[in-house]
Design a protein around this motif. Structure first.
Motif, PDB file in Angstrom:
ATOM      1  N   GLY A 132      -8.681 -10.649  -2.136  1.00  0.00           N
ATOM      2  CA  GLY A 132      -9.006  -9.361  -1.534  1.00  0.00           C
ATOM      3  C   GLY A 132      -8.039  -8.871  -0.480  1.00  0.00           C
ATOM      4  N   LYS A 133      -8.467  -7.867   0.283  1.00  0.00           N
ATOM      5  CA  LYS A 133      -7.658  -7.236   1.313  1.00  0.00           C
ATOM      6  C   LYS A 133      -7.247  -8.250   2.361  1.00  0.00           C
ATOM      7  N   ASP A 134      -5.936  -8.338   2.579  1.00  0.00           N
ATOM      8  CA  ASP A 134      -5.368  -9.293   3.546  1.00  0.00           C
ATOM      9  C   ASP A 134      -5.774 -10.730   3.241  1.00  0.00           C
TER      10      ASP A 134
ATOM     11  N   VAL B 212       0.850  -1.183   0.000  1.00  0.00           N
ATOM     12  CA  VAL B 212       0.000   0.000   0.000  1.00  0.00           C
ATOM     13  C   VAL B 212       0.890   1.238   0.000  1.00  0.00           C
TER      14      VAL B 212
ATOM     15  N   CYS C 216       4.492  -8.865   0.424  1.00  0.00           N
ATOM     16  CA  CYS C 216       3.469  -8.720  -0.627  1.00  0.00           C
ATOM     17  C   CYS C 216       3.966  -9.181  -1.993  1.00  0.00           C
TER      18      CYS C 216
ATOM     19  N   CYS D 217      -2.638 -14.269  -2.983  1.00  0.00           N
ATOM     20  CA  CYS D 217      -3.434 -14.989  -1.984  1.00  0.00           C
ATOM     21  C   CYS D 217      -3.416 -16.482  -2.312  1.00  0.00           C
TER      22      CYS D 217
ATOM     23  N   CYS E 197      -0.526  -4.988   2.485  1.00  0.00           N
ATOM     24  CA  CYS E 197      -0.531  -5.265   1.049  1.00  0.00           C
ATOM     25  C   CYS E 197      -1.780  -4.720   0.376  1.00  0.00           C
ATOM     26  N   LYS E 198      -1.648  -4.472  -0.917  1.00  0.00           N
ATOM     27  CA  LYS E 198      -2.829  -4.186  -1.723  1.00  0.00           C
ATOM     28  C   LYS E 198      -3.676  -5.459  -1.781  1.00  0.00           C
ATOM     29  N   PRO E 199      -4.982  -5.308  -2.068  1.00  0.00           N
ATOM     30  CA  PRO E 199      -5.835  -6.502  -2.161  1.00  0.00           C
ATOM     31  C   PRO E 199      -5.256  -7.546  -3.113  1.00  0.00           C
TER      32      PRO E 199
END
Length: 298
Positions: free
Chosen positions: A171-173, A137, A161, A165, A152-154
């Motif tokens: 998404g976020k986190d 971010v 980061c 995922c 992190c960014k989504p």
């Protein structure tokens, strides 16, 4: 202290720091001692004492009388009164004894001649040469380790980061789960949109919309059976059958009733009609015979 009794000239020469027949002249600047034969130390600030050579030491030097010793490791400057930066790259924390610049560079995350400045924004590590990951971010990270300051960014995982995922999350986190209706549970790690389409019965980028009424199955491409009493199941098309129909899942069989098939039922019904017609004809004939007999008796 002996001198010529007539003219006062010194008979045994001068004490250190003086010159001349009468020993009344101090050593020239930059010299000192007996017969002014020694040069002042190059480590003196200005000139030294003409007698013993003592002086004020220049930056980085110490020792009496003539500043012949450099500052001890970890110290520098005038009178060796300054400490080297703790961020100089060296186990001994070594810096230049005169001006304090770090001769072996800086620890990770620091810059400047004395390693007193942290890395500029968006940079970290050795010589501040590594750029913070673009998935941080604000692309802001710890100046030493590179871990993202604000997360992190989504779609990306901490600490740096650099990893998407894990499967099934986005998404976020990475705190959201892909829709259960995504085929193979695969979705975009940032937005959550389904990558391989939807399971039967669902539509939309996120596969969260059931098929429209009257349709079902993969991509909602099949129509519910016309034999359904109402709408059918959006996944497999099953429904409650209308009168006269049966069969799972989509009421495709004509209802036969109990004790026989639809054809047998038709045959039975036809026989019943024929029997009924025959009986009616017989009854009419009997009535005609009775009337004829009555008339005959009269």
């Amino acid at each position: 202290m002996t001198c010529n009794p007539i003219n006062g000239s010194c008979l045994e020469g001068c004490i250190p720091g003086y010159l001349g027949s009468f020993c009344n002249k101090t050593c020239d600047e930059g010299t000192y001692g007996l017969n002014c034969a020694q040069n002042c130390s190059q480590n003196c600030v200005g000139f030294c004492d003409s007698v013993d050579g003592s002086c004020t030491c220049s930056s980085g030097w110490t020792g009496s009388p003539n500043c012949s010793e450099i500052c001890s490791v970890g110290r520098y400057g005038l009178n060796c009164s300054e400490n080297c930066s703790p961020h100089c790259r060296s186990e001994s924390n070594h810096c230049n004894h005169r001006d304090g610049h770090c001769e072996h560079g800086c620890d990770d995350g620091f810059q400047g001649s004395k390693c007193e400045e942290i890395c500029n924004a968006m940079f970290y590590g050795e010589n501040c040469s590594a750029r913070c990951n673009e998935n941080c971010v604000n692309q802001s990270c710890d100046h030493i380790t590179g871990s993202c300051t604000y997360g992190c960014k989504p779609g990306w995982r901490t600490p740096n980061c650099k990893q998407e995922c894990s499967a099934g999350k986005y998404g976020k986190d990475c705190g959201n789960h892909c829709s259960n209706h995504c085929r193979t549970m695969a979705c975009n790690h940032i937005t959550g949109s389904c990558l391989e389409g939807c399971t039967p019965g669902y539509l939309g980028s996120f596969c969260n919309k059931p098929c429209d009424e009257g349709t079902y199955g993969l991509n909602c491409s099949q129509n519910c059976s016309q034999n359904c009493l109402s709408v059918c199941d959006n996944v497999n098309g099953s429904c409650s059958c209308s009168s006269g129909w049966s069969g799972s899942p989509n009421c495709s069989e004509k209802f036969s009733g109990s004790g026989g098939s639809a054809a047998q039922s038709d045959t039975t019904d036809s026989g019943a009609v024929t029997g009924a017609v025959g009986g009616a004809v017989g009854a009419v004939g009997l009535i005609v015979v009775l009337i004829t007999g009555i008339l005959f008796i009269r």
